[in-house]
Design an enzyme around this catalytic site. Structure first.
Site, PDB file in Angstrom:
ATOM      1  N   LYS A   1      -0.001 -13.760   7.509  1.00  0.00           N
ATOM      2  CA  LYS A   1      -1.168 -13.419   8.338  1.00  0.00           C
ATOM      3  C   LYS A   1      -2.465 -13.337   7.520  1.00  0.00           C
ATOM      4  O   LYS A   1      -3.535 -13.691   8.006  1.00  0.00           O
ATOM      5  CB  LYS A   1      -0.936 -12.108   9.086  1.00  0.00           C
TER       6      LYS A   1
ATOM      7  N   ALA B   1      -0.549   2.796   7.889  1.00  0.00           N
ATOM      8  CA  ALA B   1      -1.910   2.320   7.612  1.00  0.00           C
ATOM      9  C   ALA B   1      -1.862   0.896   7.067  1.00  0.00           C
ATOM     10  O   ALA B   1      -2.730   0.487   6.304  1.00  0.00           O
ATOM     11  CB  ALA B   1      -2.606   3.259   6.624  1.00  0.00           C
ATOM     12  N   GLY B   2      -0.836   0.149   7.469  1.00  0.00           N
ATOM     13  CA  GLY B   2      -0.675  -1.229   7.002  1.00  0.00           C
ATOM     14  C   GLY B   2      -1.336  -2.212   7.954  1.00  0.00           C
ATOM     15  O   GLY B   2      -2.217  -1.863   8.750  1.00  0.00           O
TER      16      GLY B   2
ATOM     17  N   ALA C   1      -0.342  -3.702  10.655  1.00  0.00           N
ATOM     18  CA  ALA C   1      -0.200  -3.472  12.093  1.00  0.00           C
ATOM     19  C   ALA C   1      -1.265  -2.490  12.581  1.00  0.00           C
ATOM     20  O   ALA C   1      -1.855  -2.664  13.655  1.00  0.00           O
ATOM     21  CB  ALA C   1       1.195  -2.941  12.399  1.00  0.00           C
TER      22      ALA C   1
ATOM     23  N   LYS D   1      -4.869   5.255   1.003  1.00  0.00           N
ATOM     24  CA  LYS D   1      -4.919   3.969   1.719  1.00  0.00           C
ATOM     25  C   LYS D   1      -5.432   4.181   3.153  1.00  0.00           C
ATOM     26  O   LYS D   1      -6.287   3.435   3.639  1.00  0.00           O
ATOM     27  CB  LYS D   1      -3.508   3.374   1.728  1.00  0.00           C
TER      28      LYS D   1
END
Ligand code: ATR
Length: 272
Positions: free
Chosen positions: A66, A128-129, A131, A156
């Site tokens: 992505k 907190a990635g 997605a 992060k």
């Protein structure tokens, strides 16, 4: 003439996208072929160019490409820019348009299919990635009373919140959730892929809460089990999000909005 689309990812054998788009096309009377391409880690751009050169009009992009898809786009959307990731590409003349429909797919599933408008609600987002990056902007636009993001790696999450800089978005460590309840709790971590439970206290689930697991087809994950044990009234996995993000891409490419309900019903696996 049949128009060609494909999903690219690695691994790709598990993908449901050809089935979903095939059902959309059948329902909407669209003449398309939708394939699946196992991308190579070193030559993602070459794989995309090859598909495009063979007459492909658009692609869905899944893990782990992505970010690379976003990087190769000549015209990324605002959503893709914020997420720094794209899950859909469209080829027009010499342009590569990129968008990210994960967040609005999730929002549409929650609000429209599951009947839980976010307006005025207290929402807890785990993770907190990538997605979460895709979901933050559409979620905040839906007007929640508060959107709390928690993550193991706190800096992060703080960096991400700073980037968004919205008064109703706050960040906390998992340990600061005790004694607080939410109307909607979304597990956007990748913990369920390895059958793990994020360190979230069961007390966050109120009886009216919707507990939403982004992973799909994994049955009752540790997160959903915890929510059920603590009296959560509604449990859902990410099958609806998967179908809704696909529908957004289909609409973007074809200018026809497909009927998602029968496709979601067909793909739903009971949460047991
Ligand atoms: P994705 O694109 O699926 O969001 P990612 O960018 O690798 O994938 O992010 C994974 C997210 O899941 C992160 O928020 C990660 O937390 P950390 O940033 O603290 O590592 C979270 N995650 C993964 N496994 C987890 C676990 N067992 N418990 C809690 N959070 C977890």
């Amino acid at each position: 003439m049949t128009d060609h689309y494909a999903v690219i990812g690695r691994p790709i054998s598990h993908t449901k996208s050809p089935l979903i788009h095939g059902l959309f096309a059948e329902g909407a009377g669209q003449d398309i072929h939708y394939g699946a391409i196992e991308g190579s880690l070193e030559h993602f751009a070459v794989d995309v160019s090859r598909f495009r050169a063979s007459g492909g009009l658009g692609m869905n992009v899944t893990a782990p490409f992505k970010l690379q898809a976003f990087a190769l786009a000549s015209h990324p959307s605002e959503r893709a820019r914020l997420a720094k990731a794209a899950n859909a590409l469209k080829f027009e003349n010499d342009q590569v348009l990129a968008d990210n429909f994960d967040g609005i797919g999730l929002l549409r599933d929650i609000q429209h299919n599951l009947g839980t408008p976010l307006n005025g609600k207290r929402v807890l987002l785990l993770g907190a990635g990538g997605a979460v990056r895709g979901a933050l902007l559409p979620f905040l636009e839906a007007g929640p009373a508060e959107l709390v993001m928690v993550n193991r790696d706190l800096p992060k999450a703080q960096a991400l919140a700073q980037e968004i800089n919205h008064p109703r978005l706050t960040v906390r460590p998992y340990s600061a959730l005790d004694g607080d309840t939410f109307d909607l709790v979304i597990n956007a971590t990748s913990a369920s892929l390895t059958c793990q439970l994020p360190p979230v206290p069961g007390s966050v689930f109120s009886h009216a809460a919707l507990a939403y697991e982004l992973a799909y087809g994994k049955g009752l994950t540790p997160f959903l089990s915890l929510a059920r044990e603590h009296g959560s009234a509604h449990l859902a996995d990410g099958v609806g999000m998967l179908v809704e993000q696909a529908a957004e891409a289909f609409y973007w490419w074809r200018n026809v909005r497909p009927d998602t309900r029968p496709v979601i019903d067909r793909l739903t696996v009971p949460l047991t």
